[in-house]
Every structure is written in structure tokens, then in C-alpha cells.
Design a protein around this motif. Structure first.
Motif, PDB file in Angstrom:
ATOM      1  N   LEU A   3       0.819  -1.202   0.000  1.00 29.27           N
ATOM      2  CA  LEU A   3       0.000   0.000   0.000  1.00 29.27           C
ATOM      3  C   LEU A   3       0.857   1.259   0.000  1.00 29.27           C
ATOM      4  CD1 LEU A   3      -1.915  -2.292   1.094  1.00 29.27           C
ATOM      5  CD2 LEU A   3      -3.062  -0.489   2.377  1.00 29.27           C
ATOM      6  N   PHE A   4       0.472   2.241  -0.822  1.00 26.67           N
ATOM      7  CA  PHE A   4       1.008   3.586  -0.691  1.00 26.67           C
ATOM      8  C   PHE A   4       0.406   4.219   0.564  1.00 26.67           C
ATOM      9  CE2 PHE A   4       1.289   3.238  -5.437  1.00 26.67           C
ATOM     10  CZ  PHE A   4       2.671   3.397  -5.548  1.00 26.67           C
ATOM     11  N   ASP A   5       0.989   5.347   0.985  1.00 31.82           N
ATOM     12  CA  ASP A   5       0.453   6.040   2.160  1.00 31.82           C
ATOM     13  C   ASP A   5      -1.010   6.421   1.958  1.00 31.82           C
ATOM     14  OD1 ASP A   5       2.855   5.820   3.470  1.00 31.82           O
ATOM     15  OD2 ASP A   5       3.533   7.851   2.983  1.00 31.82           O
ATOM     16  N   SER A   6      -1.351   6.912   0.764  1.00 25.70           N
ATOM     17  CA  SER A   6      -2.736   7.320   0.501  1.00 25.70           C
ATOM     18  C   SER A   6      -3.681   6.130   0.571  1.00 25.70           C
ATOM     19  CB  SER A   6      -2.836   7.987  -0.872  1.00 25.70           C
ATOM     20  OG  SER A   6      -2.382   7.117  -1.895  1.00 25.70           O
ATOM     21  N   GLU A   7      -3.219   4.981   0.110  1.00 27.19           N
ATOM     22  CA  GLU A   7      -4.052   3.777   0.153  1.00 27.19           C
ATOM     23  C   GLU A   7      -4.196   3.259   1.577  1.00 27.19           C
ATOM     24  OE1 GLU A   7      -2.756   2.344  -4.325  1.00 27.19           O
ATOM     25  OE2 GLU A   7      -1.628   1.677  -2.581  1.00 27.19           O
ATOM     26  N   ARG A   8      -3.127   3.393   2.345  1.00 26.76           N
ATOM     27  CA  ARG A   8      -3.196   2.974   3.749  1.00 26.76           C
ATOM     28  C   ARG A   8      -4.219   3.809   4.512  1.00 26.76           C
ATOM     29  NH1 ARG A   8       1.692   3.272   4.401  1.00 26.76           N
ATOM     30  NH2 ARG A   8       2.187   1.127   3.832  1.00 26.76           N
ATOM     31  N   ARG A   9      -4.359   5.087   4.125  1.00 27.54           N
ATOM     32  CA  ARG A   9      -5.342   5.939   4.788  1.00 27.54           C
ATOM     33  C   ARG A   9      -6.771   5.460   4.539  1.00 27.54           C
ATOM     34  NH1 ARG A   9      -1.706  10.092   3.245  1.00 27.54           N
ATOM     35  NH2 ARG A   9      -2.928  10.636   1.402  1.00 27.54           N
ATOM     36  N   VAL A  10      -6.997   4.836   3.392  1.00 23.75           N
ATOM     37  CA  VAL A  10      -8.329   4.291   3.112  1.00 23.75           C
ATOM     38  C   VAL A  10      -8.656   3.183   4.111  1.00 23.75           C
ATOM     39  CG1 VAL A  10      -9.795   3.152   1.402  1.00 23.75           C
ATOM     40  CG2 VAL A  10      -8.142   4.879   0.665  1.00 23.75           C
ATOM     41  N   VAL A  11      -7.707   2.290   4.335  1.00 22.29           N
ATOM     42  CA  VAL A  11      -7.899   1.205   5.302  1.00 22.29           C
ATOM     43  C   VAL A  11      -8.108   1.771   6.699  1.00 22.29           C
ATOM     44  CG1 VAL A  11      -6.839  -0.823   6.374  1.00 22.29           C
ATOM     45  CG2 VAL A  11      -6.555  -0.413   3.914  1.00 22.29           C
ATOM     46  N   GLU A  12      -7.273   2.721   7.092  1.00 24.64           N
ATOM     47  CA  GLU A  12      -7.378   3.307   8.428  1.00 24.64           C
ATOM     48  C   GLU A  12      -8.712   4.022   8.621  1.00 24.64           C
ATOM     49  OE1 GLU A  12      -3.932   5.742   8.443  1.00 24.64           O
ATOM     50  OE2 GLU A  12      -2.547   4.092   8.915  1.00 24.64           O
TER      51      GLU A  12
END
Length: 245
Positions: A3-12
Motif C-alpha cells: 500500500l502507498f500512504d494514501s491507500e493505507r489511509r483508506v484502510v485506516e
């Protein structure tokens, strides 16, 4: 894929919303999705014995109501600490038809991973009238070359790209820049016999350097893999640097 940081934010975001649930049995799953401008959209499921919608379907509607356009990434999480959960079969089919280039976060033994929706529903029926806007992803370092018209070819492995109009998205770009363009051709070739002409490389370029770069980018790609050589152009009425939904 990681995951990119932006994609990780979706999960979070999905997990944070799920953590607020638990007192109402009709709302037990949260979903989050990110559009091409970097906006986050959230929703929860609506359980009902008649077949209430899953959180993933509700968030598609919420994003559409906000004028989101094509979506990049989606994740769902369960209440009471259940964490990230994969979509059911119905949601997978809807995602494939309505957002065929979306990446879906799924739980694995090594943590959240992203899967192209087509990987979660192989050999399935594809609804031809969905009329979904297509996305072509690029590393953000290519934005200037694509915007200037210097880069008009990309070589992909295990990444089907459709002919026709597409939104070019530059991954994990803080400015969330996009460009409107058209995929003009897709030619399939075998990597170990790929020639300079087939790869549409400029004069003096070394096809072996291309092969080496592809094998670093796709570490699981076999030497004799079939790759797609994709040519594309920018829409002439779009000013490079503008974003579009």
C-alpha cells in the motif's frame, strides 16, 4: 501489492469508522473509498432480512452522490474489532462492473494488501453496459513526461488496459494530479523476444534495459512473460496540470 500512504489511509479510515459501530445490529460494517482527487468517502452497511446493502455498495452510492467519478481504492472493516474484511461476491461483481480498475484492500497474514478487483473475481461475467470510466495508473515520477507528451508508451505485465478514453492517475501524488487521455493501441508481445521496434523505444534505447526495469518492477514476472505495449495520447483540450473528475 503493498500500500502507498494514501491507500493505507483508506484502510485506516474504514477501521476508524468500524470502531464506532457495535451498538446497532443493523450497521456492523464500515467502508471507505478514495476518488481520483484524493477525497475520502465513507458509509456503513444497512442490514435487513430483505437483503439490505453491504457497506461497499452504500459507499459507492455515497461517492456517486458527491460527484466522485472513478474510484481508486476501497476497504471495508467489521465492528467489534473484526478489522479489515474482504468483499462478498455480490460486491465484487458490482465493483468490477462499475469501477473495473479499483484496488481492493484485503487482509493477509502479512497485513493489508491491495488486489485489483479482477483478481478477486476471475473468469466472471462482465456487464458490458456499465459504461465505467477507465483508469490507467502511472508512477508519479512520470507526470511531467506524460503531461509534456514525451512519454506516450507504457509496457505492462498482468495489467490489462482497455482501448479508448481513460483517466491517467499518478499514484500517491500529493497534488492528486490527473490527465485525460486515450489509449490508442495495445499490442501483446513475449518479453524474452521483445524488440526495440515492438517496445516502441526511441532511437538508441536498449531493450535489455527495459526488460531489466520491468523485471525489477514485476519481481514475479517470468522471463518469457507476455507483456502489453500500450500507446496513449493526451486529450488536446486538456491543459496539463489540470485535474478532472
Amino acid at each position: 501489492m503493498n500500500l502507498f500512504d494514501s491507500e493505507r489511509r483508506v484502510v485506516e479510515t474504514a477501521e476508524r469508522l468500524a470502531a464506532t459501530l457495535g451498538t446497532d445490529p443493523n450497521h456492523t460494517v464500515a467502508a471507505a473509498t478514495m476518488d481520483t482527487s484524493g477525497r475520502m468517502h465513507t458509509a456503513v452497511n444497512v442490514y435487513h432480512f430483505t437483503g439490505g446493502p453491504c457497506a461497499e455498495l452504500v459507499v459507492l452510492g455515497a461517492a456517486a452522490a458527491a460527484g466522485a467519478g472513478p474510484l481508486l481504492t476501497i476497504a471495508a472493516a467489521g465492528d467489534q474489532g473484526r478489522g479489515l474484511i474482504p468483499p462478498c461476491g455480490r460486491c465484487r461483481q458490482a465493483l468490477l462492473d462499475l469501477h473495473p480498475d479499483i484496488l481492493v484492500a484485503v487482509p493477509t497474514s502479512s497485513g493489508p494488501q491491495l488486489r485489483p478487483i479482477r483478481k478477486l473475481l476471475p473468469d466472471t461475467y462482465f456487464f458490458p453496459d456499465a459504461n465505467a470510466r477507465r483508469i490507467v495508473r502511472f508512477n508519479k515520477r512520470y507526470y511531467d513526461d506524460v503531461a509534456a507528451g514525451y512519454k506516450t508508451v507504457t509496457v505492462r505485465y498482468d495489467d490489462p488496459i482497455a482501448l479508448g478514453a481513460a483517466l491517467f492517475v499518478f499514484e500517491d501524488d500529493d497534488a492528486n494530479r490527473t490527465l485525460n487521455g486515450t489509449v490508442t493501441s495495445v499490442e501483446r508481445h513475449q518479453l524474452d523476444t521483445l524488440t526495440t521496434d515492438q517496445a516502441k523505444l526511441p532511437v538508441g534505447a536498449d531493450v535489455n534495459e527495459l526488460r531489466s526495469g520491468l523485471q525489477k518492477h514485476y519481481p514475479d514476472m517470468p522471463d518469457d512473460a507476455e507483456v502489453n505495449v500500450v500507446t496513449f495520447s493526451l486529450d488536446t483540450d486538456v491543459i496539463p496540470g489540470d485535474t478532472d473528475q
